[in-house]
Design a protein around this motif. Structure first.
Motif, PDB file in Angstrom:
ATOM      1  N   LEU A 157       8.955  21.756 100.140  1.00  0.00           N
ATOM      2  CA  LEU A 157       7.896  22.171  99.204  1.00  0.00           C
ATOM      3  C   LEU A 157       7.838  23.689  99.077  1.00  0.00           C
ATOM      4  CD1 LEU A 157       4.987  19.724 100.113  1.00  0.00           C
ATOM      5  CD2 LEU A 157       6.457  19.669  98.103  1.00  0.00           C
ATOM      6  N   HIS A 158       8.007  24.402 100.200  1.00  0.00           N
ATOM      7  CA  HIS A 158       8.006  25.860 100.151  1.00  0.00           C
ATOM      8  C   HIS A 158       9.179  26.373  99.325  1.00  0.00           C
ATOM      9  CE1 HIS A 158       4.610  26.900 102.625  1.00  0.00           C
ATOM     10  NE2 HIS A 158       5.022  26.134 103.619  1.00  0.00           N
ATOM     11  N   VAL A 159      10.338  25.728  99.469  1.00  0.00           N
ATOM     12  CA  VAL A 159      11.502  26.147  98.685  1.00  0.00           C
ATOM     13  C   VAL A 159      11.242  25.942  97.197  1.00  0.00           C
ATOM     14  CG1 VAL A 159      13.911  25.609  98.201  1.00  0.00           C
ATOM     15  CG2 VAL A 159      13.127  25.750 100.564  1.00  0.00           C
ATOM     16  N   ARG A 160      10.675  24.799  96.841  1.00  0.00           N
ATOM     17  CA  ARG A 160      10.379  24.545  95.428  1.00  0.00           C
ATOM     18  C   ARG A 160       9.310  25.495  94.906  1.00  0.00           C
ATOM     19  NH1 ARG A 160      10.312  17.862  95.147  1.00  0.00           N
ATOM     20  NH2 ARG A 160      12.481  17.565  95.833  1.00  0.00           N
ATOM     21  N   LEU A 161       8.311  25.798  95.752  1.00  0.00           N
ATOM     22  CA  LEU A 161       7.272  26.740  95.328  1.00  0.00           C
ATOM     23  C   LEU A 161       7.859  28.125  95.100  1.00  0.00           C
ATOM     24  CD1 LEU A 161       4.268  27.257  94.836  1.00  0.00           C
ATOM     25  CD2 LEU A 161       4.004  27.718  97.263  1.00  0.00           C
ATOM     26  N   LEU A 164       9.536  28.035  91.803  1.00  0.00           N
ATOM     27  CA  LEU A 164       8.548  28.110  90.717  1.00  0.00           C
ATOM     28  C   LEU A 164       8.002  29.522  90.560  1.00  0.00           C
ATOM     29  CD1 LEU A 164       6.551  24.784  91.233  1.00  0.00           C
ATOM     30  CD2 LEU A 164       8.169  25.305  89.423  1.00  0.00           C
ATOM     31  N   ASP A 165       7.740  30.204  91.683  1.00  0.00           N
ATOM     32  CA  ASP A 165       7.257  31.586  91.598  1.00  0.00           C
ATOM     33  C   ASP A 165       8.286  32.479  90.916  1.00  0.00           C
ATOM     34  OD1 ASP A 165       4.907  30.916  92.816  1.00  0.00           O
ATOM     35  OD2 ASP A 165       5.573  31.445  94.840  1.00  0.00           O
ATOM     36  N   ARG A 167      10.489  31.527  88.755  1.00  0.00           N
ATOM     37  CA  ARG A 167      10.487  31.188  87.338  1.00  0.00           C
ATOM     38  C   ARG A 167       9.293  31.784  86.613  1.00  0.00           C
ATOM     39  NH1 ARG A 167      13.746  30.508  83.225  1.00  0.00           N
ATOM     40  NH2 ARG A 167      12.965  29.013  81.662  1.00  0.00           N
ATOM     41  N   VAL A 168       8.137  31.780  87.266  1.00  0.00           N
ATOM     42  CA  VAL A 168       6.939  32.366  86.653  1.00  0.00           C
ATOM     43  C   VAL A 168       7.121  33.865  86.441  1.00  0.00           C
ATOM     44  CG1 VAL A 168       4.516  32.913  87.086  1.00  0.00           C
ATOM     45  CG2 VAL A 168       5.341  30.604  87.469  1.00  0.00           C
ATOM     46  N   VAL A 169       7.735  34.534  87.427  1.00  0.00           N
ATOM     47  CA  VAL A 169       7.991  35.973  87.277  1.00  0.00           C
ATOM     48  C   VAL A 169       8.926  36.224  86.100  1.00  0.00           C
ATOM     49  CG1 VAL A 169       9.060  37.955  88.390  1.00  0.00           C
ATOM     50  CG2 VAL A 169       7.537  36.491  89.694  1.00  0.00           C
ATOM     51  N   GLU A 170       9.955  35.405  85.970  1.00  0.00           N
ATOM     52  CA  GLU A 170      10.880  35.569  84.845  1.00  0.00           C
ATOM     53  C   GLU A 170      10.179  35.327  83.516  1.00  0.00           C
ATOM     54  OE1 GLU A 170      14.060  32.906  85.584  1.00  0.00           O
ATOM     55  OE2 GLU A 170      14.913  34.075  87.250  1.00  0.00           O
ATOM     56  N   LEU A 171       9.346  34.286  83.464  1.00  0.00           N
ATOM     57  CA  LEU A 171       8.615  34.017  82.224  1.00  0.00           C
ATOM     58  C   LEU A 171       7.638  35.139  81.898  1.00  0.00           C
ATOM     59  CD1 LEU A 171       7.893  30.186  82.590  1.00  0.00           C
ATOM     60  CD2 LEU A 171       9.573  31.281  81.116  1.00  0.00           C
ATOM     61  N   THR A 172       6.992  35.682  82.929  1.00  0.00           N
ATOM     62  CA  THR A 172       6.060  36.792  82.694  1.00  0.00           C
ATOM     63  C   THR A 172       6.801  38.010  82.158  1.00  0.00           C
ATOM     64  OG1 THR A 172       4.673  35.964  84.503  1.00  0.00           O
ATOM     65  CG2 THR A 172       4.321  38.236  83.776  1.00  0.00           C
ATOM     66  N   ARG A 173       7.970  38.277  82.733  1.00  0.00           N
ATOM     67  CA  ARG A 173       8.768  39.401  82.240  1.00  0.00           C
ATOM     68  C   ARG A 173       9.197  39.162  80.797  1.00  0.00           C
ATOM     69  NH1 ARG A 173      12.568  38.911  85.514  1.00  0.00           N
ATOM     70  NH2 ARG A 173      11.608  40.074  87.212  1.00  0.00           N
ATOM     71  N   GLY A 174       9.616  37.934  80.507  1.00  0.00           N
ATOM     72  CA  GLY A 174       9.991  37.632  79.133  1.00  0.00           C
ATOM     73  C   GLY A 174       8.823  37.745  78.166  1.00  0.00           C
ATOM     74  N   LEU A 175       7.629  37.295  78.623  1.00  0.00           N
ATOM     75  CA  LEU A 175       6.438  37.405  77.769  1.00  0.00           C
ATOM     76  C   LEU A 175       6.089  38.855  77.514  1.00  0.00           C
ATOM     77  CD1 LEU A 175       4.113  35.981  76.324  1.00  0.00           C
ATOM     78  CD2 LEU A 175       2.861  35.962  78.486  1.00  0.00           C
ATOM     79  N   ARG A 176       6.238  39.705  78.543  1.00  0.00           N
ATOM     80  CA  ARG A 176       5.966  41.127  78.358  1.00  0.00           C
ATOM     81  C   ARG A 176       6.938  41.734  77.354  1.00  0.00           C
ATOM     82  NH1 ARG A 176       6.938  42.550  83.055  1.00  0.00           N
ATOM     83  NH2 ARG A 176       4.891  42.070  83.917  1.00  0.00           N
TER      84      ARG A 176
END
Length: 355
Positions: A157-161, A164-165, A167-176
């Motif tokens: 679960l920690h590895v998957r989390l 996900l973190d 991926r969220v950072v990448e999406l945030t960078r892309g959104l910026r």
């Protein structure tokens, strides 16, 4: 769980019943069983089995062991040694001698049957033994194993989390980056709109001076679209000008000649950039300057010798006469006189452009 006191042990096979003698105990039973197995190879196994049962008090299953016919010959030396070891009296001899072929065949058949019976008896003895109860060490080992499994699941679960973190950072960078690109696009669109507005204003100014009439540092251009006074002002401003603002009589006369020639032989009211919306009777131009020259329409004077009439002319009253209901000024195209009108009335309009 233990068996209740006085209860009989389960039979190893159908039709078999075991009894525990006074000399019972698992060790004594195993010893007696070994003696009995050794005695089965002897021709006098039937006599030794009776002797062993008398000593140990344990009854073997008669269905699982072959019933041997009584032998007529005397006991062998091996059986005699077993009888002496067990302290049993001697038993009568057999009819057939020991060395005959009939005795040897019976002995071989008996040994084969006994070996098969031994294999059959060994298997249910092992399967019928009760399973041992779990010890505290076994319980601790089981709990530790379960905890290890939970720890492995938590690690996954920690590895998957973490994934996900990331991926969220990448999406945030892309959104910026998208927001920055949208901001740049918005700035570019705004710049294009400003350039288009400048182009339209320049185009309107050139069109007004080429198609309209030029007077000094102004150019006037008539528009044959019906608009309210505020909408007409907006249309003129979008083309780089404003509603006409004649500041003196020469400009007024020049504008009157231009409108009369453009709209003759009809008489159309045309919006000017003059109004008193801010205060009744205080007329201002669209640029906020106060109007100092007026050309209001007046009723025709009576002919000489005719009595003056107190009632105003019904078709051409003196202007302005609308009060607070009519706050915008329009110019008649036939004589150039000013009339006050409702500002929401849709009329032609004339624009002026700087030259």
């Amino acid at each position: 769980m233990g068996r209740p006191a006085g209860a009989q042990a389960p039979a190893e096979k159908a039709g078999c019943v075991d009894f525990q003698g006074p000399s019972g105990g698992s060790q004594r039973l195993r010893a007696d069983a070994r003696l009995l197995l050794r005695a089965r190879s002897c021709r006098h196994a039937g006599h030794l089995r009776q002797a062993t049962l008398a000593t140990s008090g344990r009854l073997r299953c008669p269905l699982s062991e072959p019933r041997l016919p009584p032998l007529k010959s005397g006991p062998c030396s091996r059986c005699l040694h077993l009888q002496e070891a067990l302290g049993l009296p001697a038993v009568g001899g057999d009819e057939n001698p020991e060395g005959t072929s009939e005795g040897k065949g019976a002995l071989g058949a008996e040994e084969d049957g006994l070996e098969e019976a031994e294999e059959e008896e060994a298997t249910p003895t092992l399967s019928s033994s009760p399973s041992p109860s779990p010890t505290p060490e076994d319980t601790v080992t089981y709990i530790l194993g379960r905890l290890a499994g939970l720890d492995a699941g938590l690690h996954q679960l920690h590895v998957r989390l973490h994934a996900l973190d990331t991926r969220v950072v990448e999406l945030t960078r892309g959104l910026r980056q998208l927001r920055e690109a949208a901001g740049d696009t918005r700035d570019a669109v705004q710049a294009l709109q400003e350039a288009q507005s400048r182009t339209e204003r320049e185009h309107g100014r050139l069109e007004g001076c080429l198609k309209g009439v030029r007077l000094g540092h102004k150019c006037f251009l008539l528009s044959r679209d019906f608009e309210a006074q505020a909408a007409a002002q907006a249309r003129c401003a979008a083309r780089g000008g404003s509603l006409a603002q004649p500041a003196d009589r020469p400009q007024m006369e020049a504008l009157s000649r231009y409108l009369r020639g453009a709209l003759a032989p009809y008489n159309w009211p045309v919006w000017l950039g003059v109004h008193d919306r801010r205060a009744e009777g205080l007329y201002l131009f669209e640029n906020g300057q106060r109007v100092s020259f007026f050309a209001w329409h007046r009723a025709p004077r009576p002919e000489p010798g005719a009595a003056p009439s107190a009632a105003p002319h019904p078709l051409s009253p003196n202007q302005p006469n609308g009060g607070a209901l009519e706050n915008c000024v329009a110019q008649a195209s036939d004589d150039g006189s000013w009339w006050d009108h409702d500002c929401e009335r849709r009329l032609y309009y004339v624009c002026e452009f700087p030259f």
